[in-house]
Scaffold this motif. Structure first.
Motif, PDB file in Angstrom:
ATOM      1  N   MET A   1     -87.867-125.517  83.771  1.00 49.02           N
ATOM      2  CA  MET A   1     -86.569-126.115  84.005  1.00 49.02           C
ATOM      3  C   MET A   1     -85.537-124.999  84.186  1.00 49.02           C
ATOM      4  N   PRO A   2     -84.820-125.007  85.304  1.00 52.47           N
ATOM      5  CA  PRO A   2     -83.780-124.006  85.509  1.00 52.47           C
ATOM      6  C   PRO A   2     -82.637-124.188  84.508  1.00 52.47           C
ATOM      7  N   CYS A   3     -82.112-123.078  84.064  1.00 54.44           N
ATOM      8  CA  CYS A   3     -81.020-123.074  83.087  1.00 54.44           C
ATOM      9  C   CYS A   3     -79.967-122.080  83.541  1.00 54.44           C
ATOM     10  N   THR A   4     -78.713-122.430  83.339  1.00 57.93           N
ATOM     11  CA  THR A   4     -77.630-121.518  83.654  1.00 57.93           C
ATOM     12  C   THR A   4     -76.558-121.656  82.585  1.00 57.93           C
ATOM     13  N   SER A   5     -75.758-120.626  82.426  1.00 57.35           N
ATOM     14  CA  SER A   5     -74.652-120.681  81.469  1.00 57.35           C
ATOM     15  C   SER A   5     -73.340-120.499  82.214  1.00 57.35           C
ATOM     16  N   MET A   6     -72.302-121.105  81.660  1.00 57.17           N
ATOM     17  CA  MET A   6     -70.973-121.013  82.265  1.00 57.17           C
ATOM     18  C   MET A   6     -69.937-120.798  81.173  1.00 57.17           C
ATOM     19  N   CYS A   7     -68.957-119.967  81.485  1.00 58.59           N
ATOM     20  CA  CYS A   7     -67.809-119.796  80.596  1.00 58.59           C
ATOM     21  C   CYS A   7     -66.676-120.648  81.156  1.00 58.59           C
ATOM     22  N   LEU A   8     -66.300-121.658  80.413  1.00 65.14           N
ATOM     23  CA  LEU A   8     -65.235-122.572  80.822  1.00 65.14           C
ATOM     24  C   LEU A   8     -64.067-122.438  79.856  1.00 65.14           C
ATOM     25  N   PRO A   9     -62.889-122.880  80.253  1.00 68.47           N
ATOM     26  CA  PRO A   9     -61.755-122.830  79.335  1.00 68.47           C
ATOM     27  C   PRO A   9     -62.027-123.569  78.016  1.00 68.47           C
ATOM     28  N   ALA A  10     -62.848-124.624  78.059  1.00 69.26           N
ATOM     29  CA  ALA A  10     -63.164-125.389  76.850  1.00 69.26           C
ATOM     30  C   ALA A  10     -64.229-124.718  75.994  1.00 69.26           C
ATOM     31  N   GLY A  11     -64.902-123.685  76.523  1.00 69.17           N
ATOM     32  CA  GLY A  11     -65.942-122.985  75.780  1.00 69.17           C
ATOM     33  C   GLY A  11     -67.128-122.640  76.663  1.00 69.17           C
ATOM     34  N   ASN A  12     -68.169-122.162  76.043  1.00 66.33           N
ATOM     35  CA  ASN A  12     -69.382-121.785  76.765  1.00 66.33           C
ATOM     36  C   ASN A  12     -70.349-122.955  76.785  1.00 66.33           C
TER      37      ASN A  12
ATOM     38  N   SER B   1     -90.092-146.099  94.135  1.00 69.36           N
ATOM     39  CA  SER B   1     -89.516-146.168  95.488  1.00 69.36           C
ATOM     40  C   SER B   1     -89.562-144.807  96.170  1.00 69.36           C
ATOM     41  N   ALA B   2     -90.393-143.913  95.641  1.00 69.93           N
ATOM     42  CA  ALA B   2     -90.577-142.564  96.196  1.00 69.93           C
ATOM     43  C   ALA B   2     -89.327-141.691  96.085  1.00 69.93           C
ATOM     44  N   LEU B   3     -88.499-141.959  95.084  1.00 70.98           N
ATOM     45  CA  LEU B   3     -87.319-141.132  94.848  1.00 70.98           C
ATOM     46  C   LEU B   3     -87.647-140.064  93.819  1.00 70.98           C
ATOM     47  N   ARG B   4     -87.091-138.888  94.004  1.00 77.31           N
ATOM     48  CA  ARG B   4     -87.258-137.812  93.034  1.00 77.31           C
ATOM     49  C   ARG B   4     -86.081-137.874  92.074  1.00 77.31           C
ATOM     50  N   ILE B   5     -86.359-137.994  90.801  1.00 76.40           N
ATOM     51  CA  ILE B   5     -85.317-138.179  89.799  1.00 76.40           C
ATOM     52  C   ILE B   5     -85.161-136.903  88.990  1.00 76.40           C
ATOM     53  N   LEU B   6     -83.947-136.370  88.958  1.00 78.86           N
ATOM     54  CA  LEU B   6     -83.630-135.190  88.161  1.00 78.86           C
ATOM     55  C   LEU B   6     -82.622-135.576  87.086  1.00 78.86           C
ATOM     56  N   ALA B   7     -82.688-134.874  85.983  1.00 79.40           N
ATOM     57  CA  ALA B   7     -81.714-135.077  84.907  1.00 79.40           C
ATOM     58  C   ALA B   7     -80.987-133.762  84.671  1.00 79.40           C
ATOM     59  N   LEU B   8     -79.802-133.856  84.155  1.00 77.57           N
ATOM     60  CA  LEU B   8     -78.991-132.696  83.816  1.00 77.57           C
ATOM     61  C   LEU B   8     -78.616-132.800  82.350  1.00 77.57           C
ATOM     62  N   ALA B   9     -78.783-131.707  81.629  1.00 80.38           N
ATOM     63  CA  ALA B   9     -78.389-131.673  80.219  1.00 80.38           C
ATOM     64  C   ALA B   9     -77.417-130.516  80.023  1.00 80.38           C
ATOM     65  N   ARG B  10     -76.544-130.682  79.051  1.00 78.63           N
ATOM     66  CA  ARG B  10     -75.609-129.601  78.733  1.00 78.63           C
ATOM     67  C   ARG B  10     -75.560-129.420  77.229  1.00 78.63           C
ATOM     68  N   ARG B  11     -75.240-128.216  76.818  1.00 77.67           N
ATOM     69  CA  ARG B  11     -75.038-127.941  75.401  1.00 77.67           C
ATOM     70  C   ARG B  11     -73.923-126.916  75.278  1.00 77.67           C
ATOM     71  N   TRP B  12     -72.915-127.271  74.494  1.00 79.65           N
ATOM     72  CA  TRP B  12     -71.842-126.332  74.208  1.00 79.65           C
ATOM     73  C   TRP B  12     -72.366-125.346  73.177  1.00 79.65           C
ATOM     74  N   VAL B  13     -72.135-124.084  73.422  1.00 77.64           N
ATOM     75  CA  VAL B  13     -72.645-123.039  72.534  1.00 77.64           C
ATOM     76  C   VAL B  13     -71.534-122.101  72.122  1.00 77.64           C
ATOM     77  N   ALA B  14     -71.752-121.444  70.988  1.00 82.58           N
ATOM     78  CA  ALA B  14     -70.785-120.474  70.492  1.00 82.58           C
ATOM     79  C   ALA B  14     -70.883-119.189  71.326  1.00 82.58           C
ATOM     80  N   PRO B  15     -69.808-118.449  71.443  1.00 86.46           N
ATOM     81  CA  PRO B  15     -69.861-117.167  72.143  1.00 86.46           C
ATOM     82  C   PRO B  15     -70.803-116.219  71.410  1.00 86.46           C
ATOM     83  N   PRO B  16     -71.311-115.208  72.007  1.00 87.74           N
ATOM     84  CA  PRO B  16     -71.113-114.835  73.396  1.00 87.74           C
ATOM     85  C   PRO B  16     -72.281-115.255  74.260  1.00 87.74           C
ATOM     86  N   VAL B  17     -72.005-116.035  75.277  1.00 89.04           N
ATOM     87  CA  VAL B  17     -72.981-116.354  76.305  1.00 89.04           C
ATOM     88  C   VAL B  17     -72.638-115.549  77.547  1.00 89.04           C
ATOM     89  N   CYS B  18     -71.341-115.367  77.761  1.00 89.64           N
ATOM     90  CA  CYS B  18     -70.877-114.689  78.984  1.00 89.64           C
ATOM     91  C   CYS B  18     -70.554-113.236  78.695  1.00 89.64           C
TER      92      CYS B  18
END
Length: 75
Positions: free
Chosen positions: A1-12, A58-75
């Motif tokens: 599963m691909p994973c990425t991190s982002m630094c947002l104003p609300a947190g990581n 129906s031959a559709l590919r179904i993807l899900a997205l999950a998020r988790r807010w984490v404490a710094p430092p991620v970025c």
């Protein structure tokens, strides 16, 4: 599963996408269509997986997205 991190104003935040069944196996909460987050009960998990199965039939590919807010430092 691909994973990425982002630094947002609300947190990581960590974001993961993948097959709905695999992502759902690792979740304990779900975001409802109105944006509220609630506990992922066995009944709700079953209902979601039922919808996933219907779309897959129906031959559709179904993807899900999950998020988790984490404490710094991620970025």
């Amino acid at each position: 599963m691909p994973c990425t991190s982002m630094c947002l104003p609300a947190g990581n935040v960590l974001l993961v996408k993948g097959a709905a069944e695999c992502v759902l196996d690792r979740c304990d909460r779900v975001m409802l269509p109105d944006g509220k987050v609630t506990k992922l009960t066995p009944a709700l998990r079953s209902a979601i997986l039922s919808c996933v199965d219907e779309m897959a039939d129906s031959a559709l590919r179904i993807l899900a997205l999950a998020r988790r807010w984490v404490a710094p430092p991620v970025c």
